[in-house]
Design an enzyme around this catalytic site. Structure first.
Site, mmCIF file in Angstrom:
data_model
loop_
_atom_site.group_PDB
_atom_site.id
_atom_site.type_symbol
_atom_site.label_atom_id
_atom_site.label_comp_id
_atom_site.label_asym_id
_atom_site.label_seq_id
_atom_site.Cartn_x
_atom_site.Cartn_y
_atom_site.Cartn_z
ATOM 1 N N ALA A 29 0.810 -1.222 0.000
ATOM 2 C CA ALA A 29 0.000 0.000 0.000
ATOM 3 C C ALA A 29 0.843 1.271 0.000
ATOM 4 O O ALA A 29 0.323 2.360 -0.175
ATOM 5 C CB ALA A 29 -0.941 0.002 1.197
ATOM 6 N N ARG A 67 9.731 7.378 -3.992
ATOM 7 C CA ARG A 67 11.074 7.594 -4.557
ATOM 8 C C ARG A 67 11.224 7.114 -5.999
ATOM 9 O O ARG A 67 12.238 7.352 -6.637
ATOM 10 C CB ARG A 67 12.129 6.930 -3.654
ATOM 11 C CG ARG A 67 12.381 7.739 -2.395
ATOM 12 C CD ARG A 67 13.168 6.956 -1.375
ATOM 13 N NE ARG A 67 12.346 5.931 -0.718
ATOM 14 C CZ ARG A 67 12.818 5.048 0.152
ATOM 15 N NH1 ARG A 67 14.089 5.030 0.442
ATOM 16 N NH2 ARG A 67 12.009 4.171 0.715
ATOM 17 N N LYS A 88 4.717 1.893 -7.911
ATOM 18 C CA LYS A 88 6.013 1.201 -7.794
ATOM 19 C C LYS A 88 5.853 -0.306 -8.002
ATOM 20 O O LYS A 88 6.653 -0.943 -8.691
ATOM 21 C CB LYS A 88 6.611 1.477 -6.415
ATOM 22 C CG LYS A 88 7.848 0.653 -6.101
ATOM 23 C CD LYS A 88 8.538 1.132 -4.852
ATOM 24 C CE LYS A 88 8.438 0.121 -3.738
ATOM 25 N NZ LYS A 88 9.278 0.470 -2.581
ATOM 26 N N ASP A 126 8.035 -5.263 -2.328
ATOM 27 C CA ASP A 126 9.160 -4.713 -3.097
ATOM 28 C C ASP A 126 10.446 -5.508 -2.903
ATOM 29 O O ASP A 126 11.534 -4.994 -3.047
ATOM 30 C CB ASP A 126 9.371 -3.234 -2.739
ATOM 31 C CG ASP A 126 9.642 -3.035 -1.256
ATOM 32 O OD1 ASP A 126 9.639 -4.034 -0.501
ATOM 33 O OD2 ASP A 126 9.863 -1.877 -0.855
ATOM 34 N N GLU A 181 13.574 0.694 14.895
ATOM 35 C CA GLU A 181 13.618 1.304 13.572
ATOM 36 C C GLU A 181 14.731 2.341 13.515
ATOM 37 O O GLU A 181 15.059 2.963 14.531
ATOM 38 C CB GLU A 181 12.265 1.954 13.252
ATOM 39 C CG GLU A 181 11.168 0.949 12.956
ATOM 40 C CD GLU A 181 11.544 -0.024 11.851
ATOM 41 O OE1 GLU A 181 11.883 0.439 10.753
ATOM 42 O OE2 GLU A 181 11.517 -1.247 12.085
ATOM 43 N N ASN A 218 13.475 0.596 -3.961
ATOM 44 C CA ASN A 218 12.878 1.868 -3.552
ATOM 45 C C ASN A 218 12.978 2.953 -4.617
ATOM 46 O O ASN A 218 12.232 3.913 -4.596
ATOM 47 C CB ASN A 218 13.534 2.373 -2.267
ATOM 48 C CG ASN A 218 13.196 1.478 -1.096
ATOM 49 O OD1 ASN A 218 12.057 1.047 -0.945
ATOM 50 N ND2 ASN A 218 14.188 1.162 -0.297
ATOM 51 N N ASN A 225 5.906 -16.659 -54.971
ATOM 52 C CA ASN A 225 7.079 -15.784 -55.018
ATOM 53 C C ASN A 225 6.634 -14.330 -54.981
ATOM 54 O O ASN A 225 5.861 -13.889 -55.834
ATOM 55 C CB ASN A 225 7.893 -16.040 -56.290
ATOM 56 C CG ASN A 225 9.187 -15.238 -56.260
ATOM 57 O OD1 ASN A 225 10.150 -15.607 -55.602
ATOM 58 N ND2 ASN A 225 9.185 -14.099 -56.933
ATOM 59 N N ALA A 254 6.227 -6.650 -63.753
ATOM 60 C CA ALA A 254 6.832 -5.627 -62.885
ATOM 61 C C ALA A 254 6.030 -4.339 -62.963
ATOM 62 O O ALA A 254 5.597 -3.921 -64.031
ATOM 63 C CB ALA A 254 8.271 -5.384 -63.304
HETATM 64 C C1 UD1 Z 1 10.328 -2.052 7.139
HETATM 65 C C2 UD1 Z 1 10.559 -2.463 8.578
HETATM 66 C C3 UD1 Z 1 12.057 -2.516 8.832
HETATM 67 C C4 UD1 Z 1 12.713 -3.456 7.878
HETATM 68 C C5 UD1 Z 1 12.384 -3.069 6.442
HETATM 69 C C6 UD1 Z 1 12.887 -4.097 5.482
HETATM 70 C C7 UD1 Z 1 8.630 -1.562 9.787
HETATM 71 C C8 UD1 Z 1 8.155 -0.517 10.707
HETATM 72 N N1 UD1 Z 1 9.936 -1.511 9.444
HETATM 73 O O1 UD1 Z 1 10.814 -0.737 7.016
HETATM 74 O O2 UD1 Z 1 12.321 -2.924 10.151
HETATM 75 O O3 UD1 Z 1 14.113 -3.451 8.076
HETATM 76 O O4 UD1 Z 1 10.957 -2.969 6.275
HETATM 77 O O5 UD1 Z 1 12.637 -3.696 4.170
HETATM 78 O O6 UD1 Z 1 7.885 -2.434 9.407
HETATM 79 N N2 UD1 Z 1 3.288 -0.473 3.637
HETATM 80 C C9 UD1 Z 1 1.902 -0.536 3.584
HETATM 81 N N3 UD1 Z 1 1.170 0.330 4.332
HETATM 82 C C10 UD1 Z 1 1.745 1.229 5.158
HETATM 83 C C11 UD1 Z 1 3.161 1.293 5.220
HETATM 84 C C12 UD1 Z 1 3.905 0.419 4.446
HETATM 85 O O7 UD1 Z 1 1.340 -1.345 2.842
HETATM 86 O O8 UD1 Z 1 1.019 1.962 5.827
HETATM 87 C C13 UD1 Z 1 4.068 -1.417 2.813
HETATM 88 C C14 UD1 Z 1 4.974 -0.746 1.822
HETATM 89 O O9 UD1 Z 1 4.309 -0.576 0.581
HETATM 90 C C15 UD1 Z 1 6.122 -1.722 1.706
HETATM 91 C C16 UD1 Z 1 6.149 -2.408 3.082
HETATM 92 O O10 UD1 Z 1 4.912 -2.149 3.677
HETATM 93 O O11 UD1 Z 1 5.878 -2.713 0.745
HETATM 94 C C17 UD1 Z 1 7.278 -1.900 3.965
HETATM 95 O O12 UD1 Z 1 7.045 -0.536 4.233
HETATM 96 P P1 UD1 Z 1 8.200 0.516 4.240
HETATM 97 O O13 UD1 Z 1 7.650 1.843 4.556
HETATM 98 O O14 UD1 Z 1 9.040 0.376 3.023
HETATM 99 O O15 UD1 Z 1 9.020 0.022 5.509
HETATM 100 P P2 UD1 Z 1 10.548 0.222 5.746
HETATM 101 O O16 UD1 Z 1 10.792 1.609 6.163
HETATM 102 O O17 UD1 Z 1 11.294 -0.296 4.591
HETATM 103 CA CA CA Z 2 11.110 -0.536 2.246
#
Ligand code: UD1
Ligand code: CA
Length: 447
Positions: free
Chosen positions: A10, A15, A22, A102, A154, A226, A375, A421
């Site tokens: 979601a 980026r 994405k 991702d 985090e 990302n 041909n 031709a």
């Molecule tokens: C998250 C982890 C982190 C880990 C990293 C690995 C958390 C708080 N942190 O961080 O510890 O090292 O992944 O990649 O979980 N997403 C939603 N809804 C939301 C927020 C995010 O669906 O409200 C989805 C994003 O689309 C993504 C995934 O969750 O596919 C991870 O979210 P992202 O914000 O990328 O977390 P990171 O900061 O990477």
């Molecule tokens: Ca991520």
């Protein structure tokens, strides 16, 4: 044990700076999200749940109905995303695998290891970690003196000492469903206003559970996409894997560095792919065929022992022993029968060329049915479009179409008929008839 997966998709993917979500950016021709779905399916006993938010309709349309969708209308963090799928798990004692959309390199083996450990775990979570010196962005694993997992912190909340920790959170977990959805309700809002799924680790610990981890065998499985630099890096890794797999399966790649083979392409033994060639979509190539150099082949079926040189093929079918190129363009619906020969600068669209038919130089064939051993001399054109409608051309077996003949469709040339031709053929030609000349004459003044 029943296993169901939740794929988190979601997030905004800000980026990427893209109008395309994405999760739909292609990697080896397949949407990023599809990799997570495929690996999740390989270990799940029911359809994966995909949590989507932004551009939900576009994602549904591209991915289709092999999964269940949950819409997270506001992106309040990974715990909130998982929580939004609770209704699908009510009253179940299933295991829940959580992964991000991702991470295209996550393997079946890693997920299987998580499920196996969690199946016999008394506690509610098993998760994956890896070790990396460049851990920017990932959560750090906090362990006690006796090496037990205490929590995940985090990056945004980590102290300088915690930032130095090399063990990081991959973001792939296996939970007990019932515990998970209750725990999510206990998670507090972070200083950044998000609900972190990683806080479940600390909660399980304070509930008195031990939390087993697995370490990735191949740390590159943790690679997340990302931005478009990551996308290109992933593409390069995947291309290397795909090319290697085909070489080990008996395909010769003259130059793997310039050979691009999509994830859904299929090649048989003793196929040779020459340099700078792209094979994409659902292309298949049968034994003994040689494709390239400098060819782009999309959604095309190539039979045995064909030769395709420096050409562009889209949604076409080549039966065995076709030789074509250089510089041919097959467009949608081109179907070349066994032994057809196309020389340089031929274009064929929505047409069937029968066995042994030859078209040596500079021709356009569109909306035509052409028999066997015809041909088609240099510069022949089917004039299939009158500015409003497309019309069909038929050329029967063993006809000989002279150089620079214009076939003004709809028109039919009979068996063994010949055109001189430069003929402009506006009327049907009977079998065994020779036609010559240019009937073009003034009809009316155009506006
Ligand atoms: C998250 C982890 C982190 C880990 C990293 C690995 C958390 C708080 N942190 O961080 O510890 O090292 O992944 O990649 O979980 N997403 C939603 N809804 C939301 C927020 C995010 O669906 O409200 C989805 C994003 O689309 C993504 C995934 O969750 O596919 C991870 O979210 P992202 O914000 O990328 O977390 P990171 O900061 O990477
Ligand atoms: Ca991520």
């Amino acid at each position: 044990m029943k296993v169901r997966s939740i794929i988190l998709a979601a997030g905004l993917g800000t980026r990427m700076l893209s109008r395309l979500p994405k999760m739909l950016h292609p990697l080896a021709g397949k949407p990023l999200l599809q990799y997570s779905i495929d690996v999740a399916k390989s270990v799940s006993s029911s359809r994966p749940v995909v949590v989507i938010g932004h551009q939900a309709e576009q994602i549904r349309e591209a991915i289709g109905d092999g999964v269940d969708y949950v819409v997270q209308s506001e992106q309040l963090g990974t715990a909130h995303a998982v929580g939004s799928s609770e209704a699908l798990f009510k009253g179940s004692d299933e295991l829940v695998l959580v992964l991000s959309a991702d991470m295209p390199f996550l393997s079946t083996n890693t997920l299987t290891r998580l499920v196996n450990i969690q199946s016999s775990n008394k506690g509610p979570i098993t998760f994956a970690t890896t070790f990396n010196d460049d851990s920017r962005g990932f959560g750090r694993i906090l362990r006690s003196n006796d090496n037990k997992v205490e929590a995940i912190v985090e990056e945004a909340q980590a102290t300088p000492e915690q930032l130095a920790i090399r063990e990081i959170n991959v973001g792939v977990y296996c939970f007990q469903a019932e515990w998970l959805f209750k725990a999510i309700k206990r998670i507090r809002n972070s200083p950044k206003g998000e609900y972190y799924l990683t806080d479940t680790i600390g909660l399980a610990r304070s509930d008195g559970f031990e939390i087993p981890t697995i370490t990735l065998v191949d740390p590159s499985e943790a690679m997340g996409i990302n931005n478009r630099v990551h996308l290109a890096e992933a593409e390069a890794i995947l291309r290397g894997q795909i090319n290697r797999q085909w070489m080990l399966a008996g395909v010769t790649l003259e130059d793997p560095n310039t050979t691009y083979i999509g994830a859904d392409v299929h090649l048989e033994e003793d196929v040779t792919i020459l340099a700078n060639t792209h094979l994409t979509g659902k292309t298949t190539i049968a034994k003994g065929s040689i494709v390239g150099p400098n060819s782009v082949v999309t959604n095309t079926i190539i039979g045995e022992n064909c030769i395709v040189t420096s050409s562009c093929l889209e949604s076409a079918v080549l039966e065995e022993g076709v030789a074509m190129g250089p510089y041919c363009h097959l467009r949608s619906g081109a179907h070349l029968g066994p032994g057809v020969h196309l020389g340089n600068f031929g274009e064929v669209k929505n047409s069937h060329l029968g066995p042994g038919t030859k078209m040596g130089h500079f021709s356009y064939i569109g909306d035509a049915q052409i028999g066997r051993d015809v041909n088609i001399s240099a510069g022949v054109i089917t004039c299939n479009y009158d500015g409003k409608n497309k019309h069909a051309t038929t050329i029967e077996d063993e006809a000989f179409i002279g150089s620079d003949t214009m076939l003004v469709a709809p028109v039919k040339v009979g068996k063994r008929a010949r055109s001189g031709a430069g003929a402009v053929v506006t009327k049907d030609v009977p079998d065994d008839m020779l036609v010559v000349g240019v009937p073009a004459h003034e009809i009316k003044k155009l506006k």
